[in-house]
Scaffold this motif. Structure first.
Motif, short mmCIF file in Angstrom:
data_model
loop_
_atom_site.label_atom_id
_atom_site.label_comp_id
_atom_site.label_asym_id
_atom_site.label_seq_id
_atom_site.Cartn_x
_atom_site.Cartn_y
_atom_site.Cartn_z
N LEU A 210 1.14 -1.36 -0.64
CA LEU A 210 0.12 0.17 -0.37
C LEU A 210 0.75 1.16 0.00
CD1 LEU A 210 -1.76 0.45 3.50
CD2 LEU A 210 0.26 -0.88 3.00
N ARG A 211 0.37 2.30 -0.73
CA ARG A 211 0.73 3.42 -0.27
C ARG A 211 1.26 4.44 0.74
NH1 ARG A 211 -2.52 6.28 -3.45
NH2 ARG A 211 -1.50 6.77 -4.97
N THR A 214 -2.04 5.01 4.44
CA THR A 214 -3.12 4.37 3.83
C THR A 214 -3.67 3.52 4.80
OG1 THR A 214 -2.80 3.19 2.09
CG2 THR A 214 -2.56 5.95 1.38
N ASP A 215 -2.82 3.35 5.45
CA ASP A 215 -3.54 2.09 6.34
C ASP A 215 -5.17 2.42 7.24
OD1 ASP A 215 -0.87 1.31 6.87
OD2 ASP A 215 -0.59 3.40 7.36
N ARG A 217 -7.67 3.89 5.89
CA ARG A 217 -8.09 4.57 5.10
C ARG A 217 -8.37 2.56 4.00
NH1 ARG A 217 -12.33 4.61 2.09
NH2 ARG A 217 -12.32 5.21 -0.55
N ASP A 254 -16.26 8.86 3.11
CA ASP A 254 -15.60 8.60 1.95
C ASP A 254 -16.36 7.24 1.42
OD1 ASP A 254 -13.16 10.07 2.21
OD2 ASP A 254 -12.80 8.33 3.96
N ASP A 264 -7.07 4.83 -3.00
CA ASP A 264 -6.32 5.03 -2.63
C ASP A 264 -4.96 4.58 -1.87
OD1 ASP A 264 -8.35 7.34 -2.62
OD2 ASP A 264 -9.67 7.07 -1.01
N CYS A 265 -5.05 3.40 -1.78
CA CYS A 265 -4.07 2.55 -0.90
C CYS A 265 -3.30 2.15 -1.75
CB CYS A 265 -4.63 1.44 -0.29
SG CYS A 265 -5.94 2.15 0.56
N LYS A 302 -4.85 4.96 12.96
CA LYS A 302 -4.52 3.93 12.53
C LYS A 302 -4.87 2.31 13.29
CE LYS A 302 -1.54 6.00 9.28
NZ LYS A 302 -0.16 6.05 8.83
N PRO A 580 -9.71 9.15 8.15
CA PRO A 580 -8.32 8.67 7.51
C PRO A 580 -7.91 10.30 7.19
CG PRO A 580 -10.12 7.06 6.59
CD PRO A 580 -10.31 8.59 7.45
N GLY A 582 -3.72 11.92 5.55
CA GLY A 582 -2.49 11.67 5.06
C GLY A 582 -1.40 12.17 6.04
#
Length: 936
Positions: A210-211, A214-215, A217, A254, A264-265, A302, A580, A582
């Motif tokens: 994942l990005r 983004t956990d 999300r 979202d 998103d992830c 998170k 979420p 960033g």
């Protein structure tokens, strides 16, 4: 020979250790087969503990204002200067910063002194940097800082999710337990969620890269998916929880479609839905998470998003189920039990706990002394040092940690320390980055000398036993604090003669007015009151046990919340809304790379202990910057080339390592290197001090940096003998360039050096005469090619060896290192000195197996000779047969070289990868090779 049982001082797994003691020294350590945390296993760091001991490099005498003094003088100075600060600036001008390296008994008396009798709330711990977000999420959701799981749950689970945790490197013994459990249960599935393809992916059935950031999300999306698919445990939710509607409403703010969450992830939608299906379909799910989740400006949320999913599915309080936060330090949990965080009092009581300040005051009061507890929490770690910078805090006592390195915006922290009127440091090592800022230095005991208890990640209290006397005049931390308290006028409240006395008081406090339904009492989950009456023999013999330990559960408690009743006022767990966010450290055109920081397999914290075992330095010898080949090309850097990162507060110089397991646009750097080991490799200087608003934990996983080549005209490797005392000493010529790194070897110190402008010429023989302890004796010079090899001997003994050339041209250094141990070099050894190796010696290549010192080249040759499995390699070379930490790398080498063949008559040298590719070839993995495919 004697044997003693103790506990490993490294990570939060809390492994039991059996030590052999002979002639007043520890000769060997092994895993304790009877300890329930590790069942005899040890990682390579634990196995090397005996190699890290010895008096060399230790602090052995107190110092005041740079002058060695006796203990009475030092302690009188501590007391008088603290009192002077309080008199002139108030109680709140005094602070303490503690560490998960302290034992629980040390922590207890420090918290009691500062909060109870000095009256300052400003006592915090470096656990704030690693576990505070998990603590906050557990407390607000489950009602207490209480990990609900046991290690056995990893072995009983149907699904184990590793998120934000490279378990294979950071908690190797726990990873091996999981790996073994999976091999025994073919129905168990493992999911790894991590921006990097790490060695933990070796056992994964599914990988989600994942990005970063983004956990939350992903897990809020999972919660909504479970609701939409009818996968919630409605009965459990109604009977045991509150807050589902609000949590779901926040998640649905979202777009919760699989495609939107996947976008998103930045993960594959099909894989994402597979993970959601697996999680929702299994009851026995453990989600194991660590710093990758916690070290965020939204870390508490998170953690909460993970807990929400477990509560919504009823996946808690069962064998093989629960949200499991795994701690980084050996006693992070023990420190929290006794009030080591600024927002705590003691025994899991907070400032806002009903009646807690009065309760603690009455408990700590003596016949002639009444504590004066603060009315509100104090500054958390980062804010504490900001208060020092502002002049609000004027006296700081630091114990067993190194904030000059570990905190974000580290250069600002150093500036604050520089201006602080009084800095007291309790430390066991003589050369750390913090000591130059200390007005008073107090020599403390270390592992193998300290005596007390620690609590591991599964709430298991274990004894860490003192087996050797501290060197010189070093003393135990609890003794130092109590002696200072006596001089401050509080001796009556600190009249302990043994750590067992402190533990007994701690245990009594845990049960003091701790009963449901009793007027004036408050039911608290942390309770070890059944241990309060242990006598000295009982304390010394204390076996590992998990809290709570009460009259109702005298053998401890393996798993919490089995009855569905939580530690909240109404007994219900809370699902809380998570929105979420960033990372706060935003990328920009100036700083386009996302920075990730973390540990490496064989090192610990700032290497004050692990660097004393030379074999632990070989796996990753220098600081490094790990990026993809595509990013390397875009930024104009190459594999093994030196490069520079620039971040919020400074620069970081290291060697580039290329890997296909890294995401594009991201870089990874290790957290361990300090000014003792490299010129510019402190990760804290790259990070801005953005904090989680609830936990106060810094955002250490989401930096923003730029990358550029480090332009140099030369590179050199210097091996130099230790000084007369056996100390490494400082090599003054290290700063005569743009880059240096120090790498301890068994018999000498290795220095990697680089500097100059491209095309520069230097008279290296003149340089050697100026900087090195004896003039060159032998040399081979190629000025046109910018190459030189030289050595200095004195009385026949090798004093230094120098190669001016890129490190890719180095021979294997084991032969050279051994020459420094010889009284005199004669004959062939002297003739081979400039070559750097024996005529028949093969270069083993970069180290893969630290336990048995097996290098990559040796392993590749064995694969080409027909060893086609980890077991076959182990049978031939012993690699992978001890701690198992190198098994993922062995598998990668097997994948990479399985198709290689060697002609029977071929020259084996021609089959060895050239030096420039050896370091990376065993570690760079293709995304296809290491990314597990979706399992239907």
């Amino acid at each position: 020979m004697q044997q003693a049982r103790t506990t490993c001082p490294y990570c939060g797994v809390g492994c039991g250790v059996t030590a052999d003691i002979e002639g007043g020294r520890i000769t060997d350590v092994e895993g304790d087969g009877d300890h329930p945390a590790n069942h005899g296993r040890l990682c390579v760091k634990g196995a090397a503990l005996a190699e890290t001991l010895g008096d060399h490099g230790r602090l052995t005498r107190p110092r005041v204002d740079g002058v060695e003094v006796d203990w009475d003088t030092a302690l009188d100075a501590v007391a008088s200067r603290l009192q002077a600060t309080r008199a002139s600036a108030g109680d709140h001008a005094v602070a303490a910063y503690l560490s998960g390296q302290l034992l629980t008994e040390d922590y207890y008396v420090a918290n009691k002194l500062f909060k109870g009798f000095l009256g300052t709330p400003h006592l915090d711990t470096n656990s704030r940097l690693c576990m505070a977000s998990s603590v906050a999420a557990y407390k607000r959701s489950l009602g207490a800082d209480a990990v609900p799981c046991s290690y056995e749950d990893l072995e009983e689970a149907e699904l184990v999710v590793l998120v934000g945790s490279n378990l294979a490197w950071n908690h190797p013994v726990l990873y091996q337990r999981l790996r073994t459990a999976k091999s025994r249960n073919p129905l168990m599935r493992v999911v790894v969620i991590d921006p990097r393809v790490t060695d933990s992916c070796e056992i994964a059935d599914l990988y989600l890269g994942l990005r970063p950031g983004t956990d939350a999300r992903l897990f809020t999306g999972l919660l909504a998916w479970m609701a939409d698919k009818g996968r919630l445990d409605d009965v459990y939710l109604v009977q045991h929880t509150a807050g589902l509607d609000e949590a779901l409403a926040a998640a649905r703010e979202d777009d919760v479609s699989i495609s939107a969450i996947a976008a998103d992830c930045d993960v594959d939608a099909e894989r994402l839905e597979t993970f959601f299906y697996w999680f929702a379909s299994q009851l026995h799910v453990v989600t194991l998470y660590s710093q990758g989740i916690n070290q965020s400006s939204s870390g508490t949320d998170k953690c909460q998003a993970i807990i929400n999913c477990h509560l919504a599915g009823g996946k808690i309080g069962l064998p093989g189920a629960g949200p499991f936060s795994i701690t980084g330090q050996p006693n992070a949990m023990g420190g929290r039990e006794v009030g080591g965080l600024a927002n705590q009092l003691a025994a899991h009581m907070d400032y806002d706990s009903v009646g807690a300040p009065d309760r603690v005051t009455r408990f700590w009061a003596t016949e002639h002394l009444t504590p004066s507890l603060p009315e509100a929490p104090g500054h958390k770690a980062v804010a504490l040092f900001e208060a020092i910078e502002r002049g609000e805090i004027q006296a700081l006592w630091v114990m067993a940690t190194n904030p000059a390195v570990s905190l974000p915006d580290a250069n600002r922290v150093r500036a604050a320390l520089e201006k602080c009127p009084l800095v007291i440091v309790s430390e066991c090592m003589a050369d750390t980055d913090l000591l130059p800022y200390a007005d008073i230095v107090l020599p403390a005991s270390s592992w193998s000398e300290k005596d007390g208890t620690v609590t591991n990640s599964e709430r298991r209290i274990s004894r860490q036993r003192g087996m050797l006397p501290p060197p010189g005049e070093a003393r135990h931390d609890w003794w130092i604090v109590c002696e200072a308290a006596r001089r401050l006028g509080f001796g009556e409240a600190f009249d302990y003669s043994h750590p067992g006395d402190i533990f007994a008081e701690h245990a009594r406090l845990s049960g003091f007015e701790n009963a449901p339904g009793v007027p004036g009492s408050e039911a608290r989950l942390f309770d070890i009151s059944a241990l309060a009456e242990l006598d000295r023999a009982g304390y010394d013999a204390l076996a590992p046990i998990q809290w709570p330990v009460t009259a109702a559960s005298p053998r401890g408690t393996a798993r919490l919340f089995e009855d569905g009743r939580f530690a909240t006022a109404d007994g219900r767990a809370r699902l809380l809304p998570v929105r979420p966010r960033g990372p706060e450290q935003a990328l920009s055109a100036e700083r386009p790379l996302r920075l990730n920081t973390g540990r490496v397999r064989d090192q610990w914290h700032t290497m004050t202990r692990t660097a004393r075992a030379p074999r632990l330095m070989n796996h990753r010898a220098e600081p490094f910057i790990e990026i993809t080949p595509e990013d390397a090309a875009a930024f104009g850097v190459g594999d093994q080339q030196l490069a520079k990162l620039t971040g919020a507060g400074g620069e970081y110089s290291a060697r580039v390592r290329l890997t296909k397991g890294q995401r594009r646009g991201e870089a990874f750097v290790p957290m361990h290197w300090t000014d003792r080991f490299s010129g510019a490799a402190r990760t804290g200087s790259l990070l801005a001090a953005h904090l989680d608003p609830i936990s106060g934990q810094p955002e250490s996983k989401h930096g923003a940096v730029s990358l550029a080549p480090l332009a140099v005209g030369w590179e050199a490797t210097l091996l130099i003998a230790p000084g007369e005392s056996g100390e490494a000493g400082d090599f003054e010529g290290r700063d005569d360039g743009a880059y240096w790194a120090r790498i301890p070897l068994a018999h000498c110190q290795r220095w990697q050096l680089a500097g100059g402008e491209p095309g520069d010429q230097r008279d290296w023989l003149a340089w050697a005469r100026h900087w090195l302890p004896t003039a060159p004796t032998l040399w081979s010079d190629d000025p046109a090619g910018g190459r030189l090899r030289a050595a200095g001997l004195e009385g026949g003994r090798l004093r230094w060896w120098l190669m001016v050339a890129p490190p890719a041209e180095l021979p294997g250094l084991a032969w050279l290192d051994a020459r420094f141990a010889e009284d005199a070099l004669e004959g062939d050894a002297r003739r081979r000195l400039l070559a750097g190796c024996d005529a028949g010696e093969a270069d083993v290549g970069p180290l893969v197996c630290s336990c048995h010192q097996v290098g990559q080249t040796t392993i590749v040759e064995a694969i080409r000779a027909g060893d086609a499995s980890v077991e076959a390699l182990g049978a031939r070379l012993a690699c992978g047969t001890q701690c198992g930490s190198c098994i993922p790398e062995l598998k990668s080498l097997l994948e990479e070289h399985a198709s290689d063949t060697v002609d029977a008559g071929a020259d084996t040298d021609s089959q060895t990868p050239d030096a420039n590719t050896q370091e990376e070839s065993g570690h760079a993995r293709s995304e296809q090779a290491k990314t597990p495919v979706r399992v239907a």
